[in-house]
Write a protein that holds these residues in place. Structure first.
Motif, PDB file in Angstrom:
ATOM      1  N   LEU A  45      -4.636   7.867  -2.343  1.00 15.23           N
ATOM      2  CA  LEU A  45      -4.775   9.746  -2.823  1.00 15.23           C
ATOM      3  C   LEU A  45      -5.905   9.984  -3.561  1.00 15.23           C
ATOM      4  O   LEU A  45      -6.838  10.399  -2.621  1.00 15.23           O
ATOM      5  N   ILE A  46      -6.557   8.866  -4.095  1.00 16.54           N
ATOM      6  CA  ILE A  46      -7.326   8.960  -4.979  1.00 16.54           C
ATOM      7  C   ILE A  46      -8.302   8.602  -4.612  1.00 16.54           C
ATOM      8  O   ILE A  46      -9.903   9.024  -4.225  1.00 16.54           O
ATOM      9  N   GLU A  47      -8.588   7.319  -3.583  1.00 16.65           N
ATOM     10  CA  GLU A  47      -9.879   7.353  -2.643  1.00 16.65           C
ATOM     11  C   GLU A  47     -10.138   8.324  -1.644  1.00 16.65           C
ATOM     12  O   GLU A  47     -11.206   8.526  -1.479  1.00 16.65           O
ATOM     13  N   LYS A  48      -9.080   9.178  -1.609  1.00 16.18           N
ATOM     14  CA  LYS A  48      -9.301  10.122  -0.168  1.00 16.18           C
ATOM     15  C   LYS A  48      -9.875  12.185  -1.088  1.00 16.18           C
ATOM     16  O   LYS A  48     -11.182  12.160  -0.444  1.00 16.18           O
ATOM     17  N   ASN A  49      -9.744  11.875  -2.205  1.00 14.85           N
ATOM     18  CA  ASN A  49     -10.316  12.580  -2.945  1.00 14.85           C
ATOM     19  C   ASN A  49     -11.816  12.638  -3.225  1.00 14.85           C
ATOM     20  O   ASN A  49     -12.690  13.419  -3.667  1.00 14.85           O
ATOM     21  N   GLN A  50     -12.102  11.009  -3.613  1.00 14.15           N
ATOM     22  CA  GLN A  50     -13.308  10.773  -4.269  1.00 14.15           C
ATOM     23  C   GLN A  50     -14.298  10.748  -2.268  1.00 14.15           C
ATOM     24  O   GLN A  50     -15.571  10.876  -3.243  1.00 14.15           O
ATOM     25  N   ALA A  51     -14.017  10.576  -1.477  1.00 15.52           N
ATOM     26  CA  ALA A  51     -14.695  10.860  -0.844  1.00 15.52           C
ATOM     27  C   ALA A  51     -14.940  13.064  -0.063  1.00 15.52           C
ATOM     28  O   ALA A  51     -15.810  12.871   0.397  1.00 15.52           O
ATOM     29  N   LYS A  52     -13.824  13.350  -0.142  1.00 16.12           N
ATOM     30  CA  LYS A  52     -13.884  14.637  -0.223  1.00 16.12           C
ATOM     31  C   LYS A  52     -15.160  14.963  -1.568  1.00 16.12           C
ATOM     32  O   LYS A  52     -15.883  16.150  -0.895  1.00 16.12           O
ATOM     33  N   ILE A  53     -14.777  14.413  -2.161  1.00 18.54           N
ATOM     34  CA  ILE A  53     -15.672  15.133  -3.433  1.00 18.54           C
ATOM     35  C   ILE A  53     -17.377  14.713  -3.254  1.00 18.54           C
ATOM     36  O   ILE A  53     -18.418  15.184  -3.326  1.00 18.54           O
ATOM     37  N   GLN A  54     -16.825  13.729  -2.402  1.00 19.84           N
ATOM     38  CA  GLN A  54     -18.749  13.018  -2.330  1.00 19.84           C
ATOM     39  C   GLN A  54     -19.453  13.405  -1.501  1.00 19.84           C
ATOM     40  O   GLN A  54     -20.190  14.258  -1.255  1.00 19.84           O
TER      41      GLN A  54
END
Length: 508
Positions: free
Chosen positions: A226-235
C-alpha cells in the motif's frame, strides 16, 4: 483518475506534452521568417543606394541634363520605396517576438478583448480593499465597425477604454490589436499556480490520512504494498502539478515580455477622445501645441510639416487655422471637444475610443459632434468604440451595443436586435429611461428601477455569458436562459410588445 485531472486543472494538451514548447517553436519560426525578410530588404536598400551614389559620381553634372536628372529621380524614388519597405520589415521583426493570433487577423478583428479584469487597491495595508472595476469582460471589434458600450456611471465603461489604450496595467486577461497582444495581466495565472499547489497538498494529505487508517488493519506485507502504491500515486500527482506550473510560469513570462516589448508604433494606432473637454486640455498650452504633442512624442520635429498637419486637421473638425494660436479657455465646450478630436485624429489612428464625448455638451452641440464623428468615420475609415449613457444615441451611432453593469457585461447584441429583443432586466431599465419627444407619453412613462437581488437568484447556479440568439449574448443561468427564450418567442409572435423597456400585451 479523471476526477484528479479535473481538480488539478490538467487538460489533455498538458497530458500530451508541454504546450509552451510548441508555442515557443511557432514564435521562433516567425522570428526567423521576419529576420530573413529584414535582411533581404536591407540588402536591397544597400544595393540601390550604392547604385544611386555611383550614378551621381559618374555623372556629376546630372542636374544640367534632363535625361540624367530623370534617371536620378527614378533611382531616388526607388531608394525611398526600399527604405519604406525596410521600416516595415523592421516593424515585423519587433512584432515577431510578441504573441500573435493569426485567426483574429484573418477574421478582420481589429480589437479582441479576452477576460479583461481591472482591480484597484484602495487604502493602506493592512486595511486594503480591492475594487473590481471591470470583471471578466470579453468582446471583439471588427474593422470599420462602431462598437457601443452603455451603462450607468461607475459601471466600468471608461475603465475598459483606458485599459485598451494602455493607460492602466490590467490585472488579468489579454488585449489583442490586429492579432498582436498589446497588453495582458497575470493575476489569473498566479492564482492558478497558488491553488494548484494548495490542491496538491490537500490530495497528498488525504492519501496519507487514508494510508494511516489502512495500515492499522493490514498485514506488514500488505502495508508495504500500500505504501509503495501511494508513493507512486503521489509522484504522479506531483508530475502533473509540475506540468501545470511549467505552463503557467511560461505564460507569465510571455505576458511580461509582451507588456514590455509590444511596439509603441502599434499602440499609437489607438487614440482616445476623453470625456471632459476642459480637464483633458492643458490650459497653459496653445491649441497648436496640444494637437502637435503626440507627433513630437513620436519624433516628428519638422515645425513646418507639423503646422501643415495641424491646419489640415483643424479644418477637418470644423475649426479655422486662426484657432491654432489660442488657448483652451477661449473656446466653448463644443469647440474644446473638437480640439480633443483633432488631437486624436492627427495621429492617424485605426481605432478611436470615444469616452462619452457628448455628455458634457448641450443638446444642439451634441448633434454636431455626433455628425462630425460620423463624417470622419466615413472619410478616414475609422473603427470606433463609443462609450455613452444614452441608449438612443448609441443606437443611432453604433453597429453593436454592449451593456455593462457593475463591472460586468450583461448583454451584447446588434443595435436593432437589442431594441427588438431586450432581455436582461438592466437593459430594460436603460430603455425605460430614454426620454420621449411626446409630452403626453413622457408624462405617462414609467421608470423601471433595476434591483439585482430582487430579479436574480444565483444561490444555486452562477450566471455565465451565453448566446441566446446568433450574435445576441446575455449574462444568465439555465433558469433565466429558458425564460429569455420563451420571452423571445412571445415577442416574435406578437403576444407581447416592448414599450419604454416594459413588456405589455398587444393591444393594451
Amino acid at each position: 483518475m479523471e476526477n484528479d485531472k479535473s481538480k488539478l486543472g490538467v487538460s489533455p494538451e498538458l497530458e500530451n506534452g508541454d504546450p509552451s514548447k510548441a508555442e515557443a517553436d511557432k514564435t521562433k519560426r516567425r522570428k526567423s521568417v521576419a529576420k530573413k525578410e529584414f535582411d533581404s530588404a536591407f540588402a536591397v536598400v544597400k544595393q540601390d543606394s550604392q547604385k544611386l551614389s555611383a550614378f551621381k559620381l559618374k555623372n556629376p553634372n546630372f542636374a544640367k541634363d534632363p535625361s540624367l536628372s530623370k534617371q536620378v529621380f527614378a533611382l531616388e524614388r526607388k531608394v525611398a520605396e526600399d527604405k519604406e519597405a525596410l521600416e516595415k520589415a523592421k516593424q515585423a521583426v519587433k512584432l515577431a517576438h510578441i504573441t500573435y493570433k493569426p485567426e483574429l487577423a484573418d477574421a478582420k478583428t481589429l480589437l479582441a478583448v479576452r477576460h479583461l479584469r481591472m482591480f484597484f487597491k484602495l487604502g493602506a495595508w493592512p486595511n486594503t480593499v480591492k475594487l473590481k472595476a471591470v470583471h471578466d469582460v470579453s468582446f471583439d471589434v471588427k474593422e470599420g465597425e462602431t462598437f457601443g458600450i452603455v451603462g450607468e456611471s461607475g459601471c466600468g465603461k471608461s475603465t475598459t477604454g483606458r485599459c485598451i489604450i494602455h493607460l492602466y496595467d490590467i490585472t488579468s486577461g489579454s488585449i489583442y490589436f490586429q492579432g498582436y497582444r498589446i497588453a495582458a495581466g497575470d493575476r489569473w495565472n498566479q492564482k492558478e499556480i497558488k491553488y494548484s499547489r494548495i490542491h496538491l497538498q490537500e490530495k497528498i494529505k488525504t492519501i496519507k490520512e487514508q494510508e494511516a487508517k489502512d495500515l492499522a488493519i493490514l498485514t506488514p506485507e500488505e502495508g508495504e504494498a500500500l505504501i509503495e502504491k501511494n508513493q507512486a500515486k503521489i509522484q504522479k500527482l506531483k508530475e502533473r502539478n509540475e506540468v501545470v506550473l511549467t505552463r503557467q510560469k511560461w505564460k507569465i513570462k510571455s505576458i511580461h515580455y509582451d507588456n514590455k516589448h509590444s511596439p509603441k508604433s502599434l499602440r499609437n494606432q489607438i487614440q482616445m477622445i476623453f470625456q471632459d473637454p476642459v480637464d483633458s486640455l492643458d490650459p497653459r498650452m496653445t491649441v497648436e501645441d496640444i494637437i502637435q504633442e503626440g507627433l513630437k512624442i513620436q519624433g516628428h520635429h519638422n515645425a513646418a510639416e507639423n503646422h501643415r498637419k495641424t491646419v489640415e486637421i483643424l479644418k477637418k473638425v470644423g475649426l479655422v487655422p486662426e484657432h491654432a494660436s489660442r488657448y483652451p479657455h477661449e473656446f466653448s465646450g463644443g469647440q474644446r471637444q473638437r480640439i480633443g478630436i483633432a488631437r486624436a485624429l492627427i495621429m492617424n489612428p485605426k481605432l478611436l475610443i470615444c469616452d462619452e464625448p457628448i455628455s458634457a455638451l448641450d443638446v444642439s452641440i451634441r448633434a454636431q459632434i455626433i455628425n462630425l464623428l460620423n463624417d470622419l468615420k466615413e472619410e478616414m475609415g475609422l473603427t470606433m468604440i463609443f462609450i455613452a449613457h444614452d441608449l438612443s444615441t448609441v443606437k443611432y451611432f453604433c453597429n453593436r451595443i454592449a451593456v455593462m453593469y457593475f463591472g460586468n457585461m450583461v448583454e451584447l447584441a446588434d443595435s436593432d436586435e437589442l431594441f427588438r429583443h431586450p432581455l436582461h432586466p438592466y437593459t430594460k431599465s436603460l430603455l425605460s429611461a430614454i426620454p420621449q419627444p411626446n409630452p403626453f407619453s413622457e408624462k405617462r412613462r414609467t421608470r423601471l428601477v433595476y434591483h439585482p437581488d430582487q430579479v436574480h437568484d444565483y444561490s444555486k447556479q452562477k450566471p455565465s455569458f451565453r448566446e441566446i440568439l446568433p450574435g445576441h449574448f446575455v449574462l444568465c443561468n439555465d433558469e433565466e436562459e429558458a425564460k429569455y427564450r420563451e420571452e423571445i418567442k412571445s415577442l416574435d409572435s406578437g403576444e407581447i410588445i416592448i414599450k419604454n423597456g416594459q413588456e405589455v400585451k398587444a393591444g393594451e
